[in-house]
Each structure stands twice: as structure tokens, then as C-alpha cells.
Design a protein around this motif. Structure first.
Motif, PDB file in Angstrom:
ATOM      1  N   ARG A 138       2.127   0.423 -48.075  1.00  0.00           N
ATOM      2  CA  ARG A 138       2.497  -0.382 -49.247  1.00  0.00           C
ATOM      3  C   ARG A 138       3.849  -1.029 -49.065  1.00  0.00           C
ATOM      4  O   ARG A 138       4.077  -2.172 -49.393  1.00  0.00           O
ATOM      5  CB  ARG A 138       2.505   0.525 -50.493  1.00  0.00           C
ATOM      6  N   PHE A 139       4.805  -0.281 -48.479  1.00  0.00           N
ATOM      7  CA  PHE A 139       6.177  -0.771 -48.463  1.00  0.00           C
ATOM      8  C   PHE A 139       6.613  -1.380 -47.144  1.00  0.00           C
ATOM      9  O   PHE A 139       7.733  -1.907 -47.050  1.00  0.00           O
ATOM     10  CB  PHE A 139       7.143   0.341 -48.890  1.00  0.00           C
ATOM     11  N   PHE A 156       2.044   5.072 -48.743  1.00  0.00           N
ATOM     12  CA  PHE A 156       3.300   4.434 -49.146  1.00  0.00           C
ATOM     13  C   PHE A 156       3.920   3.639 -48.005  1.00  0.00           C
ATOM     14  O   PHE A 156       4.555   2.611 -48.230  1.00  0.00           O
ATOM     15  CB  PHE A 156       4.289   5.473 -49.692  1.00  0.00           C
ATOM     16  N   HIS A 203       2.283  -7.222 -54.353  1.00  0.00           N
ATOM     17  CA  HIS A 203       3.392  -7.746 -53.552  1.00  0.00           C
ATOM     18  C   HIS A 203       3.241  -9.240 -53.248  1.00  0.00           C
ATOM     19  O   HIS A 203       4.083  -9.816 -52.592  1.00  0.00           O
ATOM     20  CB  HIS A 203       3.675  -6.907 -52.290  1.00  0.00           C
ATOM     21  N   HIS A 204       2.172  -9.845 -53.743  1.00  0.00           N
ATOM     22  CA  HIS A 204       2.043 -11.298 -53.636  1.00  0.00           C
ATOM     23  C   HIS A 204       2.566 -12.016 -54.882  1.00  0.00           C
ATOM     24  O   HIS A 204       2.537 -13.232 -54.952  1.00  0.00           O
ATOM     25  CB  HIS A 204       0.569 -11.697 -53.443  1.00  0.00           C
ATOM     26  N   PHE A 256      -1.685   3.986 -63.047  1.00  0.00           N
ATOM     27  CA  PHE A 256      -1.064   5.106 -62.318  1.00  0.00           C
ATOM     28  C   PHE A 256      -0.471   6.141 -63.267  1.00  0.00           C
ATOM     29  O   PHE A 256      -0.740   7.346 -63.143  1.00  0.00           O
ATOM     30  CB  PHE A 256       0.020   4.551 -61.388  1.00  0.00           C
ATOM     31  N   THR A 310      -6.544   7.568 -58.747  1.00  0.00           N
ATOM     32  CA  THR A 310      -6.945   6.180 -58.987  1.00  0.00           C
ATOM     33  C   THR A 310      -8.190   6.152 -59.867  1.00  0.00           C
ATOM     34  O   THR A 310      -8.920   7.145 -59.966  1.00  0.00           O
ATOM     35  CB  THR A 310      -7.260   5.449 -57.677  1.00  0.00           C
ATOM     36  N   MET A 347       0.663   0.554 -56.217  1.00  0.00           N
ATOM     37  CA  MET A 347      -0.774   0.563 -55.958  1.00  0.00           C
ATOM     38  C   MET A 347      -1.277  -0.796 -55.474  1.00  0.00           C
ATOM     39  O   MET A 347      -0.565  -1.785 -55.551  1.00  0.00           O
ATOM     40  CB  MET A 347      -1.511   0.992 -57.228  1.00  0.00           C
ATOM     41  N   GLU A 370      -3.222  -9.540 -43.704  1.00  0.00           N
ATOM     42  CA  GLU A 370      -3.407  -8.101 -43.715  1.00  0.00           C
ATOM     43  C   GLU A 370      -4.761  -7.795 -43.125  1.00  0.00           C
ATOM     44  O   GLU A 370      -5.714  -8.568 -43.283  1.00  0.00           O
ATOM     45  CB  GLU A 370      -3.321  -7.585 -45.148  1.00  0.00           C
ATOM     46  N   MET A 403      -3.059   7.953 -65.580  1.00  0.00           N
ATOM     47  CA  MET A 403      -3.863   8.895 -64.786  1.00  0.00           C
ATOM     48  C   MET A 403      -3.078  10.191 -64.570  1.00  0.00           C
ATOM     49  O   MET A 403      -3.650  11.288 -64.632  1.00  0.00           O
ATOM     50  CB  MET A 403      -4.212   8.293 -63.416  1.00  0.00           C
ATOM     51  N   GLU A 425      -4.720  -1.101 -61.042  1.00  0.00           N
ATOM     52  CA  GLU A 425      -4.571   0.282 -60.561  1.00  0.00           C
ATOM     53  C   GLU A 425      -3.142   0.763 -60.731  1.00  0.00           C
ATOM     54  O   GLU A 425      -2.899   1.932 -61.010  1.00  0.00           O
ATOM     55  CB  GLU A 425      -4.985   0.361 -59.090  1.00  0.00           C
ATOM     56  N   ARG A 481      15.809   2.717 -50.532  1.00  0.00           N
ATOM     57  CA  ARG A 481      14.585   2.314 -51.221  1.00  0.00           C
ATOM     58  C   ARG A 481      13.658   3.511 -51.415  1.00  0.00           C
ATOM     59  O   ARG A 481      13.056   3.681 -52.469  1.00  0.00           O
ATOM     60  CB  ARG A 481      13.858   1.215 -50.464  1.00  0.00           C
ATOM     61  N   ASP A 526      10.403  -1.292 -56.459  1.00  0.00           N
ATOM     62  CA  ASP A 526      10.609   0.157 -56.377  1.00  0.00           C
ATOM     63  C   ASP A 526       9.580   0.925 -57.191  1.00  0.00           C
ATOM     64  O   ASP A 526       9.411   2.128 -56.995  1.00  0.00           O
ATOM     65  CB  ASP A 526      12.013   0.530 -56.878  1.00  0.00           C
ATOM     66  N   PHE A 583      -6.469   1.319 -49.287  1.00  0.00           N
ATOM     67  CA  PHE A 583      -6.298   2.430 -50.233  1.00  0.00           C
ATOM     68  C   PHE A 583      -7.603   3.211 -50.430  1.00  0.00           C
ATOM     69  O   PHE A 583      -7.572   4.409 -50.709  1.00  0.00           O
ATOM     70  CB  PHE A 583      -5.764   1.910 -51.568  1.00  0.00           C
ATOM     71  N   PHE A 626       5.583  -4.057 -45.869  1.00  0.00           N
ATOM     72  CA  PHE A 626       5.743  -5.499 -46.069  1.00  0.00           C
ATOM     73  C   PHE A 626       7.072  -5.807 -46.769  1.00  0.00           C
ATOM     74  O   PHE A 626       7.722  -6.807 -46.473  1.00  0.00           O
ATOM     75  CB  PHE A 626       4.575  -6.056 -46.894  1.00  0.00           C
ATOM     76  N   VAL A 627       7.459  -4.903 -47.665  1.00  0.00           N
ATOM     77  CA  VAL A 627       8.755  -5.080 -48.346  1.00  0.00           C
ATOM     78  C   VAL A 627       9.898  -4.977 -47.329  1.00  0.00           C
ATOM     79  O   VAL A 627      10.837  -5.768 -47.333  1.00  0.00           O
ATOM     80  CB  VAL A 627       8.911  -4.015 -49.457  1.00  0.00           C
ATOM     81  N   VAL A 659      -1.967  11.230 -55.751  1.00  0.00           N
ATOM     82  CA  VAL A 659      -2.126   9.854 -56.222  1.00  0.00           C
ATOM     83  C   VAL A 659      -3.547   9.713 -56.774  1.00  0.00           C
ATOM     84  O   VAL A 659      -4.521   9.841 -56.029  1.00  0.00           O
ATOM     85  CB  VAL A 659      -1.895   8.844 -55.084  1.00  0.00           C
ATOM     86  N   ALA A 701       6.121 -11.555 -46.988  1.00  0.00           N
ATOM     87  CA  ALA A 701       4.943 -10.712 -47.250  1.00  0.00           C
ATOM     88  C   ALA A 701       3.786 -11.537 -47.773  1.00  0.00           C
ATOM     89  O   ALA A 701       2.632 -11.306 -47.428  1.00  0.00           O
ATOM     90  CB  ALA A 701       5.297  -9.613 -48.252  1.00  0.00           C
ATOM     91  N   SER A 702       4.097 -12.521 -48.618  1.00  0.00           N
ATOM     92  CA  SER A 702       3.017 -13.293 -49.217  1.00  0.00           C
ATOM     93  C   SER A 702       2.285 -14.141 -48.192  1.00  0.00           C
ATOM     94  O   SER A 702       1.204 -14.636 -48.439  1.00  0.00           O
ATOM     95  CB  SER A 702       3.562 -14.175 -50.329  1.00  0.00           C
TER      96      SER A 702
END
Lengths: 275, 251
Positions: free
Chosen positions: B146-147, B143, A136-137, A102, B215, A93, B12, A105, A98, B196, A89, B122, B149-150, B213, B7-8
Motif C-alpha cells: 500500500r505504501f 502495508f 492513492h490515485h 475499516f 474487510t 485499504m 500496477e 469492522m 473498504e 511515516r 497516513d 488485497f 507507492f507513497v 485487518v 503513483a497515479s
């Protein structure tokens, strides 16, 4: 000096469900507090209020001198870091570094300062070699440490942790405890794991919609009513020592850690031998 | 629902970007070049112009060092739609126009594939923002990527839970029980996604998110980006001249 002050705080969700009632407590700077209670007691709700994400529906809450209102909530949030139960949750990034960057920054820090904080936070959590990894890995324990690094990089005055050791293997649990033990911030941990609570904190708030108990652990472990009401179970070695005390008639302060239990056994066993 | 993976273990689209020769180019330059190229090719009607454009893109693909099987696998997804368009054209306008449309769309798709496989996602979003894509849209795309895969992981877990409880699947979508099960799964996925999303937004706020956002590292175009832009410019110019008949080359 108080970091946190709650006065008659109540919270109800939009559907009318009352999650918290008449909470009154203060937490001093640098204190370490556990928040325990059964499922549905309102621990996560309380953490969300402490994090400035929810505003009390009644009563007043102050976080590091900032009164929690809709207008001032963003200011209150700057002083507090919340570690969510599910690290997915709060990891957004594409790489670990990164993600840790976050928060800093968003604080408007210059790039050099941000990099310095990222390096330091990754070092503190033992994640330096994961800098360029894709979050996420990672395993659950690694993600939790990345999430923790993300909070530490913001240097908040108060750390809020929602079930930090949930679903971690013993080594992952130990790693997280080691990181937290060295911290000097005010720490509030919501947990079902009393052995973690004993290790890291010295004061406990037992919550079941309202506060059932506020004080040291030594008082809680002797209060069977509070333990039962809150559906808490002491670690097995604590229960063992309680039964040993009952059956042998020995009297001693209830041990809260393995070291304390060992100390009691040595003391009482040695004394028994001398008689 | 078969074929979901953790996901792993998923591939991608930008997983080979870092090893690509085009990785270090400024994503804004790559994006603008690709857009100009695609718009130009989309308007071509001359076979020679489209072929030259196609040869250029193929050469770039080889130069980029992205594995051919990765490019081919992603192209294959679009091929279904390209083939459908070409077949429609075959029946309505004949084989010449069918070939033209097939090649034209293929070259455009390959140019876009080259962009997304050589640019981390990104960084692509950063390039879009630099070109004034609305903040909200850019963040939503980011987002979601990013999510997703979750979410797919959660759907995979639900699938395993169904199998563990003896569910075998229906013979077809007309099977009422199968239909009800799939509907419930989709519904539950929406419910969990909503929960979520709320948690994620709370986490964003707690880390000082204010709608932007930010970076580390600024985008910086350099001499080789100028060279890439020039190369694209020359190719677009040449192919346009071929299209207009200013340059002559007959296949």
C-alpha cells in the motif's frame, strides 16, 4: 456534562524533550474548540493525547469518562476520531469503500450495519461516486474527505482534526468546512487558519507548550500579547476593520467573519451618513 | 533514479484484474491450484510434460483477457534471471538441460504471473490469511504494498528537488559527490519511512486496529471454482503421467 478533562497534564518525549506543561482545561459535550499556536507549540502532541495515542507523563486526562492510562487507552480511543494532517497516513485499504469500512469492522459491527455506515459516511462527505476508486490515485482534497468519511463511519463522540484545511484549494477547504458545520459531535481543531477557526468554533485554546489563553475569540483578537506570543495573524478583513476602528475612532466588537464585518460596515457607515 | 513516476501514473501488476475472466474466481482456489501446478512443474524433467504444462498456462492467459503486453512486460523482468540460469546450465550441462530449465522456470513464472495479474493484491492477502499465513507477515506485506507507492512518490519529489537545485548527477558511481548524494537520499528515505510508519501505526490504533485487518465480503467458493480446480487437477495429473512415462508423447 464534560467530555474531556485535563488536570496538570504534562508530556515529555522519550528523548526528554518536554512538549506540554501543566495543561488544565475542560471541554463540554458538543463544544467546538480551536487549538492554535505557533509551530512546535505542542498542538499535534495534545491531539495525540486526546486521541488516546499518547499517555500523559504527569497529571490526569479523562476522555468521555475514561481515565487515560496505558491499560484503558484502547477504550478511550473508541470514543475519539482523529483526522491526521496527511491523509496518506490514515488511508490503508485498496478502495475508498473498504477504507471507510475499516473502522466499523474493527468495532465488531455486523456487515449490514457496516455497509449502512459506509453509505451514510460517503454521502455526508460527498464521496458516493468514489466508492470503488483506489485511494492513492485521488487528489489531496478527495483523500481528506475519504479520511473524514472513515472517521464519521465510526460515530465517535469527539472529532479531532489536525490542520484539516492545510494544502487544500479554496473549494476543497469550503467542502470540508461544509461537512464539519453540520456535525453535532464535540470538535477540536488544531489549525493555523484563523478564518476556519472563526467559522467552525466558538472557543479557542492558545497553546505554546502551556495554555496562553482559553476563552472566546472576541477576547483573543483584543489580546495583542497573546496573538504575538502565539505568532498568530488575524484574517485580513479583521485587521482591516481593526485599523479602520483605530483611524476613525469608531468602537465596535471585533468582527470575526466576513458577515460580521459587513454588518459592522453597514451599521457604522449608515450611522455616519446620518450624522 | 531515472524512471520514477508519480503513483497515479504507475502501472500496477493487478490493474487489469477486474476486467479479467478469472477475476471472480475464489482467490484461495486460484492460489492452491497455482501452488500445486508450480510445485509439479518444478519437478518435471521431461520436455513433453513441461511443454503441455506451458500450453495449458498460455491457453489460460489468453482466456483470462489480460493484455498480452502487460503479461510480456512483467515476464520480461523475470527473463533476465531465467536466461542467466539457462546460460549457466548451457555451459555446465549442455543445450538439452539448458532448454529444460529455461522452459520449466518460464512456465512456473507464467503461472504465478497469471495468478497475480488476475487477482487484486488485497484479495491475494486475504487468501494467504485463509490458508493460515501468519497475521503479522500478511499485514506487513499488505502495508508495504500500500505504501510503497507513497515512498516512491517521496523519492521522486527528492529527485526533482535535486534537479531544481542544479544537481546533474555523476559520471559513474565512483563519483564521490554522486555517491554521497545517493547515499543521503537513501538515508533520508529510511528516516521518512520510519516517521511515516509511526504515523500510520498511530492512525491504525485510532481506528481500532488490533492486529487483524478485516474487510467486507467473505470469500466464497462455488461451482466454477470447483471446475477450475478440477481442470488444474486434470492437467497436473496428465503432465505427471507424461513425466513418469505412463502416458507417451514424443516431441
Amino acid at each position: 456534562m464534560e467530555d474531556i478533562g485535563f488536570n496538570e497534564v504534562c508530556y515529555s518525549y522519550d528523548d526528554g524533550h518536554c512538549a506540554l506543561e501543566n495543561l488544565n482545561f475542560t471541554i463540554k459535550k458538543g463544544e467546538r474548540v480551536s487549538l492554535v499556536g505557533p509551530n512546535g507549540a505542542g498542538k499535534s502532541t495534545l491531539l495525540h493525547i486526546l486521541a488516546g495515542l499518547y499517555i500523559p507523563t504527569k497529571g490526569t486526562a479523562e476522555i468521555m469518562g475514561v481515565r487515560l492510562t496505558k491499560k484503558d487507552a484502547p477504550l478511550a480511543r473508541r470514543n475519539v476520531g482523529l483526522l491526521f494532517q496527511d491523509p496518506d497516513d490514515q488511508i490503508f485499504m485498496p478502495t475508498v469503500s473498504e477504507d471507510v469500512a475499516f473502522g466499523p469492522m474493527n468495532m465488531g459491527l455486523d456487515e449490514q450495519e457496516v455497509r449502512k455506515r459506509v453509505d451514510e459516511a460517503l454521502r455526508m462527505t460527498g464521496m458516493e461516486s468514489y466508492r470503488e476508486r483506489v485511494p492513492h490515485h485521488l487528489s489531496l482534497g478527495e483523500k481528506k474527505r475519504v479520511a473524514m468519511a472513515g472517521l464519521l463511519a465510526m460515530s465517535p463522540g469527539v472529532l479531532l482534526l489536525d490542520e484539516p484545511t492545510a494544502n487544500l484549494d479554496p473549494q476543497g477547504r469550503r467542502d470540508l468546512i461544509n461537512v464539519l458545520q453540520e456535525r453535532e459531535e464535540t470538535i477540536i481543531i488544531a489549525t493555523h487558519d484563523l478564518s476556519v477557526a472563526f467559522h467552525l468554533t466558538n472557543r479557542v485554546l492558545v497553546l505554546k507548550k502551556t495554555l496562553l489563553y482559553d476563552g472566546p475569540f472576541t477576547g483573543l483578537v483584543q489580546d495583542q500579547d497573546a496573538l504575538q506570543e502565539a505568532r498568530l495573524e488575524l484574517p485580513s478583513f479583521s485587521r482591516l476593520m481593526q485599523r479602520w476602528a483605530k483611524e476613525t475612532g469608531k468602537v465596535f466588537p471585533p468582527p470575526l467573519t466576513v458577515d460580521e464585518a459587513l454588518s459592522v460596515l453597514k451599521d457604522k457607515y449608515c450611522c455616519r451618513d446620518h450624522h | 533514479m531515472g524512471g520514477l513516476k508519480a503513483a497515479s501514473h504507475r502501472t500496477e501488476i493487478d490493474q487489469y484484474a477486474k476486467g479479467s475472466r478469472l477475476f471472480d474466481f475464489d482467490p484461495r482456489v486460484k492460489l492452491i491450484c497455482t501452488i500445486v501446478f508450480v510445485v509439479a512443474v518444478a519437478m518435471f524433467r521431461q520436455l513433453e510434460a513441461i511443454v503441455v504444462a506451458g500450453i495449458f498456462i498460455l491457453a489460460l492467459m489468453i482466456f483470462s483477457r489480460i493484455p498480452i503486453r502487460h503479461l510480456a512486460a512483467n515476464y520480461a523482468v523475470a527473463l533476465v534471471f531465467i536466461a542467466f540460469a539457462a546460460l549457466t546450465m548451457l555451459y555446465t550441462s549442455g543445450p538439452d538441460n539448458a532448454l529444460l530449465i529455461f522452459l520449466r522456470i518460464s512456465v512456473c513464472v507464467m503461472a504465478l504471473l497469471l495468478l497475480v495479474t488476475t487477482t487484486p493484491f488485497f484479495k491475494m492477502i486475504k487468501a494467504f490469511r485463509a490458508l493460515h499465513m501468519p497475521k503479522l507477515l500478511a499485514n506487513m506485506i499488505m502495508f508495504t504494498y500500500r505504501f510503497i507507492f507513497v515512498l516512491l512518490d517521496e523519492m521522486e519529489r527528492m529527485k526533482l528537488a535535486r534537479i531544481a537545485r542544479g544537481y546533474k548527477g555523476g559520471k559513474s558511481l565512483l563519483d564521490r559527490r554522486a555517491f554521497a548524494t545517493i547515499s543521503s537520499t537513501i538515508g533520508m528515505t529510511f528516516v521518512r519511512s520510519n516517521q511515516r510508519a509511526t504515523n500510520i501505526y498511530d492512525a491504525l490504533l485510532s481506528r481500532g486496529y488490533d492486529g487483524e485487518v478485516r474487510t467486507l465480503g467473505k470469500l466464497k467458493a462455488g461451482p466454477r471454482d470447483a471446475l477450475l480446480a478440477t481442470t488444474f487437477g486434470v492437467v497436473v495429473l496428465m503432465t505427471t503421467m507424461l513425466e513418469l512415462g505412463v502416458l507417451q508423447w514424443r516431441i
